[in-house]
Structures are given as structure tokens and as C-alpha cells.
Write a protein that holds these residues in place. Structure first.
Motif, PDB file in Angstrom:
ATOM      1  N   GLY A   1       2.115 -16.975  -6.522  1.00  0.00           N
ATOM      2  CA  GLY A   1       3.248 -16.089  -6.397  1.00  0.00           C
ATOM      3  C   GLY A   1       3.813 -16.216  -4.998  1.00  0.00           C
ATOM      4  N   PHE A   2       5.041 -15.759  -4.818  1.00  0.00           N
ATOM      5  CA  PHE A   2       5.633 -15.764  -3.479  1.00  0.00           C
ATOM      6  C   PHE A   2       6.547 -14.547  -3.340  1.00  0.00           C
ATOM      7  N   GLY A   3       6.661 -14.064  -2.092  1.00  0.00           N
ATOM      8  CA  GLY A   3       7.527 -12.915  -1.826  1.00  0.00           C
ATOM      9  C   GLY A   3       6.893 -11.581  -2.128  1.00  0.00           C
ATOM     10  N   GLY A   4       5.558 -11.537  -2.301  1.00  0.00           N
ATOM     11  CA  GLY A   4       4.865 -10.293  -2.615  1.00  0.00           C
ATOM     12  C   GLY A   4       4.047  -9.781  -1.445  1.00  0.00           C
ATOM     13  N   ARG A   5       3.810  -8.448  -1.423  1.00  0.00           N
ATOM     14  CA  ARG A   5       3.017  -7.824  -0.359  1.00  0.00           C
ATOM     15  C   ARG A   5       1.653  -7.447  -0.921  1.00  0.00           C
ATOM     16  N   ALA A   6       0.607  -7.961  -0.281  1.00  0.00           N
ATOM     17  CA  ALA A   6      -0.755  -7.668  -0.705  1.00  0.00           C
ATOM     18  C   ALA A   6      -1.174  -6.285  -0.209  1.00  0.00           C
ATOM     19  N   HIS A   7      -2.393  -5.866  -0.562  1.00  0.00           N
ATOM     20  CA  HIS A   7      -2.886  -4.537  -0.192  1.00  0.00           C
ATOM     21  C   HIS A   7      -2.973  -4.352   1.312  1.00  0.00           C
ATOM     22  N   ASN A   8      -3.141  -5.447   2.056  1.00  0.00           N
ATOM     23  CA  ASN A   8      -3.246  -5.319   3.511  1.00  0.00           C
ATOM     24  C   ASN A   8      -1.890  -5.166   4.191  1.00  0.00           C
ATOM     25  N   GLY A   9      -0.833  -5.153   3.383  1.00  0.00           N
ATOM     26  CA  GLY A   9       0.503  -4.900   3.917  1.00  0.00           C
ATOM     27  C   GLY A   9       1.284  -6.121   4.323  1.00  0.00           C
ATOM     28  N   SER A  10       0.664  -7.293   4.339  1.00  0.00           N
ATOM     29  CA  SER A  10       1.363  -8.514   4.750  1.00  0.00           C
ATOM     30  C   SER A  10       2.058  -9.162   3.566  1.00  0.00           C
ATOM     31  N   VAL A  11       3.220  -9.750   3.810  1.00  0.00           N
ATOM     32  CA  VAL A  11       3.972 -10.464   2.776  1.00  0.00           C
ATOM     33  C   VAL A  11       3.532 -11.921   2.768  1.00  0.00           C
ATOM     34  N   SER A  12       3.230 -12.433   1.579  1.00  0.00           N
ATOM     35  CA  SER A  12       2.809 -13.816   1.442  1.00  0.00           C
ATOM     36  C   SER A  12       3.822 -14.573   0.603  1.00  0.00           C
ATOM     37  N   HIS A  13       4.066 -15.810   1.007  1.00  0.00           N
ATOM     38  CA  HIS A  13       5.003 -16.657   0.263  1.00  0.00           C
ATOM     39  C   HIS A  13       4.289 -17.786  -0.462  1.00  0.00           C
ATOM     40  N   CYS A  14       2.956 -17.638  -0.583  1.00  0.00           N
ATOM     41  CA  CYS A  14       2.177 -18.524  -1.443  1.00  0.00           C
ATOM     42  C   CYS A  14       0.788 -17.913  -1.601  1.00  0.00           C
ATOM     43  N   PHE A  15       0.606 -17.110  -2.634  1.00  0.00           N
ATOM     44  CA  PHE A  15      -0.694 -16.492  -2.887  1.00  0.00           C
ATOM     45  C   PHE A  15      -1.125 -16.808  -4.318  1.00  0.00           C
ATOM     46  N   ASN A  16      -2.438 -16.800  -4.536  1.00  0.00           N
ATOM     47  CA  ASN A  16      -2.975 -17.108  -5.859  1.00  0.00           C
ATOM     48  C   ASN A  16      -2.723 -15.943  -6.809  1.00  0.00           C
ATOM     49  N   LEU A  17      -2.157 -16.226  -7.960  1.00  0.00           N
ATOM     50  CA  LEU A  17      -1.959 -15.170  -8.954  1.00  0.00           C
ATOM     51  C   LEU A  17      -3.292 -14.619  -9.436  1.00  0.00           C
ATOM     52  N   ASN A  18      -4.304 -15.462  -9.406  1.00  0.00           N
ATOM     53  CA  ASN A  18      -5.610 -15.086  -9.931  1.00  0.00           C
ATOM     54  C   ASN A  18      -6.546 -14.579  -8.827  1.00  0.00           C
ATOM     55  N   GLY A  19      -5.972 -13.988  -7.786  1.00  0.00           N
ATOM     56  CA  GLY A  19      -6.788 -13.467  -6.708  1.00  0.00           C
ATOM     57  C   GLY A  19      -7.351 -14.566  -5.840  1.00  0.00           C
ATOM     58  N   SER A  20      -8.662 -14.665  -5.774  1.00  0.00           N
ATOM     59  CA  SER A  20      -9.303 -15.659  -4.899  1.00  0.00           C
ATOM     60  C   SER A  20      -9.369 -17.038  -5.530  1.00  0.00           C
TER      61      SER A  20
END
Length: 584
Positions: A404-423
Motif C-alpha cells: 500500500g502507499f499513502g497510508g498512516r500506520a499506528h505510529n503516526g508516520s505516513v508510508s509510501h510503500c508498506f506491506n498490506l499483510n503487515g510484516s
């Protein structure tokens, strides 16, 4: 790219240089060398007739084993009927085999012709009948199937056959309702590409001492090659790129298929023009040579005199000092898309989903990310399912990176390349992507802006690692987004860097945004992307489609997105002179 004599943006590019491999009288699938563009004349011809341009005609050979015996005093007399399942679920008959007398293990001679479209999931249904003796004098096309004894049926998709190394698939026959536990035998289907000829030529031309048609600079020459026809006149088959400000140009290699030049003895008309952006190109001169004569020019290292263009008052053509030389002449085989994937080349699927706030609150029915409790798919789910269902047939392990991209994780930071399946970077199959996507909607807050650069870099890193390990893989990154990309130049830079890698990028625009500025990423205007440092993309690797433009018509998102993919794949492998895995 449009007509090579009117398209300003693409007018300096090569056209028709093996850009469509014509096989069996139909348009094949891909460009022969890097830097060539689609042959739009051929493309338009087939589209005007309602055909999708990128397809491969194949023949199906059928055999069966251990069929049920429906006759009392002899064995069954089997015939097979092949259907294609249409999008509305109805069956369209493609053809019938002959009837083979008294045989429970028949091998039919009659072939069934199928037009294989890479970009569509094509479901085939096979039904086997025992034809009663009283109908043996009736042509098989006239037989009423309801009067024959049903022996069993089977189904598969065309992709399942052509991806096998031997292009052969054995299926268990079943009853109509599919509930019978009794063995009804097996049906084996073998696919063969109906190719008239794969022979092609790679030719490099140069000219010397061309006449200068410009006042304040030198001519910008290009060659147009046409095939002479028996009825008179000629048919253009390709042209070179333009070499700017040069009276002694050497052009990039042209790749001509035998379908283009027909035979070595067939005359070719070679015309040299000075390119003008107005489209009013000035003819410098021309000559006529057969392929055999061009080969002789190469072997003798001699030049051929160019004739001045004829005028109304000149009765005899004037011989110029200008000459045409053949610097390279190589006969070669053009392998098709099917040759590569059936030999073991794989297409690996990756997906990246837009989690920016412009999609709307996922809990609201108006959101593009809304998960309907009744099971109706949202636009993102539709794109994942439709494209994934096609690509998964070409990936043996069916493990797909999903980001995913453009989303904010629980730690408050916005990521533009994160795993949809968590880790975990990969998921299992298309259903795994769907599950991970739904889960991410509960764990990630929509934010922004819309940035593609990081996911493209991630995909490029994976493709680059595969290349360094000499793996026979080609990667497809699907980006699904609701908005115009905010980092356009960085995205262009990423695409240009990735154009040397085994990677294609498919972008689906969902929602009602104005996507016009996105079209620059899709180099369909004939001009390849240029990075901020001035580097030109090696090839076109991006296809962009707004979903709203295709869902209202007859063509599916899959067709719109994937129709260029075989061409992009072949451009890559041919530019690196990569052969199918089973070819030495």
C-alpha cells in the motif's frame, strides 16, 4: 503513434520494424527490437474489424482415453465439441472433431482453431459424444447433439494449456452435473501455434552524401520501406527513426518479418525523406531493391545509387551521388510470447494500492474503499481480481508482493510503500491479496499524498535482483489509484530507471478524478519518457487506464491494461537476444 507522415510527437520514431509479428495471417504479439513502436496501420485494420490486435492463433489437438462404452454390440463412436465460455456465461461453439468409429481411446485428426488472447481469461468447455450409427452419414456440423449420447465433459482456461512446457493438458471427464463419482475417462488437449513463418531479417542501413533539403542546417533523413504488389503500387511496411542534421546517417536496425517482405525476390521500394515537423516531408531520393539484392549489397560491401524523385517535366530519373549501404544483414527467428512462457519464463505479479485520504472514509458507502457487506466488489477489489486472475496462471508459486502507499500506520508516520499483510511482504494467491487489502483497511489510516516513486523503486529492486540471478522471470506491477500522482517527475525518473529491467507497470485509475496528466506516463504518443537528468527510457513499460472509460464499454479493464504486455515483454527479451529456455 499515428500516421508516420502526420504525427509530430512520434514522427521521428521507427514504425513497423517487426512491431507486429504477423503469424498465420493474423497479428501476433510484440515488437522485435527495442525502440520500435506499434504498427498502427495493422493495428487499426484489425480494430476496425472488431478484433483485438494482440492475439495468437492456435490449434487444439484432442485425444481421449478410457471413454465410457454406450454401445451394446460395439464400442462408442466418439466426437468432441469445443466451446468458449463468453462473459455472459453462455457457450459459443468453436468447432467439432470428426467421428471415430468403435474407439474408446480416440485421437482425433480434426484441429480446433482458437484465437488466444493473453489479456482475457478464456474458459474452454469440451464435450464428448457417442454418435449413433444412424447419423454417421450426416456431416458433423449438422448433427443435433441432443440426439447423441453424452460421454462426458471437461473445462480449463487456455492459459493452463499454453503455459505447460509441452503445451499439453490432460483433464478428467465428468458428468454434466459434475457429481458423478464414476470415472468417465480423460481428455488430453494439446495447443500448437499456427505460425506461417517465424523467419525475419535484421537489417542496418546507412546512406552517404545525401542531398541537403534544408536552408540553415542539414537534412533530418529517414527511410520508408514499401513492398511492391502485383496489382501495381506499393504498401508501406516500416520506416526508420529520424537521424537529425546528418547527410551520412546510419539508422538503428530494422527487423522485417517474412510476412512483411513475402519473399527474397519481392521488390522493395526504399524512399529517403527529410523530416519536417509539419508533416510535409521532402523526398530526397529512392531506389528499388529486393531482399536478395540487399543481401548482395551487404556481402559485397557495395553501395546502391539513389535516384532523384521524379518530376512532371523529367522523363528520366536522375542518378544522385547519394548511395545506400547495408551495414548489417542477419537472418533470424522471432520467437513468440507463447514460445517463452511455455518454455518456463514466468510472469510475476505485484500489486500496490492507494491508501490516500481522497478515497473517502472506508466506513462510508461513498468511499472507493468501502467493503460492501453484501459482497459487491469495490473498484480496487475489481481491479485486483480481474488482473490477478489472468496473471496468476503465469506464476508457478502464486506468491505475490502486495503493498500500500499513502497510508498512516499506528505510529503516526505516513508510508509510501508498506506491506498490506503487515510484516509479511508476500501473500498467497489473488485471494491472499484481497484478504490482506481488507485487513489493511482496518489497520491503516488513509493519508497522502499520492506518490508512486517508492513502490516503483521497490518493484524495480525485485526485478533487478532477479535479473542479476539470471532468473527467467518478468514482473508486472499493478498500481491502483484514485488520484493524480503528486511526484510526477520522480515517478518518471523511476520509470526511466526501470525501463532496462524485466518489469511492466499497469496503472488503473479509479473514481472520478481528472487523469489527463497521468497519460504522460503511458508513452503511447510515440515519445519515450525522459528523466530529469535527460536520460531516455529504453522502452515503454507503462500502461494507464481509467476504469470509468472501460467499464462502460465492451472491453474489460484486463483487455485495456494487458493488451500491450506481450509487446513489452517481447521488446525486453528480444533487445537482450534472450531465447526461450528450450532453445540452445
Amino acid at each position: 503513434m499515428g500516421n508516420c507522415f502526420s504525427d509530430v510527437k512520434g514522427g521521428q520514431q521507427a514504425v513497423g520494424s517487426g512491431a507486429q509479428l504477423v503469424v498465420g495471417g493474423a497479428v501476433g504479439d510484440g515488437s522485435a527490437t527495442a525502440g520500435t513502436c506499434h504498427n498502427d496501420a495493422v493495428d487499426y485494420f484489425f480494430r476496425a474489424k472488431g478484433e483485438v490486435a494482440l492475439f495468437t492463433p492456435i490449434e487444439l489437438s484432442l485425444s481421449a482415453s478410457k471413454l465410457c462404452d454406450r454401445d451394446y454390440i460395439s464400442k462408442s463412436d466418439p466426437m468432441a465439441v469445443v466451446y468458449m465460455k463468453r462473459r455472459d456465461g453462455k457457450l459459443e461453439e468453436l468447432g467439432r472433431t470428426e467421428v471415430i468409429m468403435n474407439n474408446l481411446d480416440p485421437t482425433w485428426i480434426q484441429k480446433i482453431n482458437v484465437t488466444y488472447h493473453f489479456e482475457i481469461v478464456q474458459t474452454l468447455v469440451f464435450r464428448v459424444y457417442d454418435v449413433d450409427t444412424e447419423y454417421h452419414t450426416i456431416p458433423v456440423k449438422m448433427l443435433k447433439l441432443e440426439n447423441q449420447d453424452f460421454l462426458g465433459e471437461a473445462s480449463c482456461v487456455v492459459s493452463e494449456i499454453v503455459t505447460k512446457r509441452d503445451r499439453s493438458l490432460t483433464l478428467n471427464l465428468r458428468s454434466r452435473d459434475g457429481h458423478s463419482s464414476r470415472s468417465l475417462g480423460t481428455l488430453t488437449v494439446r495447443a500448437e501455434e499456427t505460425v506461417a513463418s517465424r523467419n525475419a531479417l535484421e537489417i542496418t542501413f546507412r546512406c552517404s552524401d545525401l542531398v541537403n533539403k534544408d536552408l540553415f542546417s542539414k537534412s533530418d533523413p529517414f527511410l520508408r520501406i514499401s513492398r511492391a504488389v502485383e496489382t501495381g503500387g506499393s504498401i508501406p511496411i516500416c520506416k526508420t527513426e529520424v537521424v537529425n542534421n546528418n547527410l551520412n546517417p546510419t539508422w538503428k536496425p530494422l527487423c522485417l518479418t517474412m510476412q512483411q517482405f513475402v519473399s527474397k525476390e519481392n521488390p522493395l521500394v526504399i524512399e529517403c525523406f527529410d523530416f519536417n515537423s509539419s508533416g510535409n516531408h521532402l523526398m530526397i531520393g529512392k531506389l528499388q531493391k529486393s531482399v536478395a539484392e540487399l543481401e548482395n549489397l551487404y556481402q559485397s560491401r557495395a553501395g546502391a545509387k539513389i535516384m532523384a524523385p521524379s518530376s512532371g517535366f523529367r522523363h528520366h530519373e536522375k542518378v544522385l551521388n547519394s548511395e545506400l549501404f547495408v551495414e548489417r544483414f542477419v537472418e533470424k527467428q522471432l520467437y513468440s510470447f507463447l514460445d517463452y512462457i511455455s518454455s518456463g519464463f514466468e510472469l510475476s505479479f505485484m500489486v500496490a494500492v492507494d491508501f490516500t485520504a481522497s478515497n473517502g472514509n472506508p466506513r462510508s458507502p461513498d468511499s472507493l474503499h468501502y467493503i460492501d457487506p453484501l459482497g459487491r466488489l469495490n473498484a480496487y477489489q475489481q481491479a485486483i481480481m480481474e488482473v490477478g486472475e489472468v496473471i496468476q496462471f503465469y506464476d508457478s508459486d502464486r506468491r505475490f508482493p502486495a503493498w500500500g502507499f499513502g497510508g498512516r500506520a499506528h505510529n503516526g508516520s505516513v508510508s509510501h510503500c508498506f506491506n498490506l499483510n503487515g510484516s509479511l511482504p508476500e501473500v498467497e494467491g489473488v485471494e491472499g491479496i484481497m484478504t490482506a487489502y481488507t485487513s489493511a483497511l482496518h489497520n491503516v489510516t488513509l493519508a497522502g499524498p499520492t506518490l508512486f516513486g517508492q513502490v516503483i523503486k521497490k518493484a524495480a529492486d525485485i526485478a533487478g535482483h532477479s535479473l542479476s540471478c539470471h532468473q527467467a522471470k518478468y514482473y508486472i506491477l499493478l498500481i491502483i489509484t484514485d488520484g493524480v500522482v503528486s511526484d510526477l517527475q520522480e515517478t518518471i525518473n523511476s520509470v526511466v530507471r526501470a525501463s532496462d529491467l524485466p518489469l511492466s507497470i499497469l496503472i488503473v485509475g479509479v473514481g472520478g478524478a481528472d487523469f489527463k496528466s497521468m497519460e504522460v506516463l503511458d508513452a503511447d504518443n510515440g515519445r519515450r519518457l525522459e528523466s530529469s537528468t535527460g536520460r531516455i527510457a529504453t522502452r515503454d513499460i507503462v500502461q494507464f487506464v481509467p476504469m470509468r472509460e472501460v467499464h462502460g464499454g465492451q472491453i474489460s479493464v484486463v483487455q485495456a491494461l494487458l493488451e500491450e504486455l506481450p509487446s513489452q515483454f517481447l521488446t525486453y527479451v528480444r533487445s537482450r537476444d534472450m531465447k526461450p529456455l528450450n532453445v540452445l
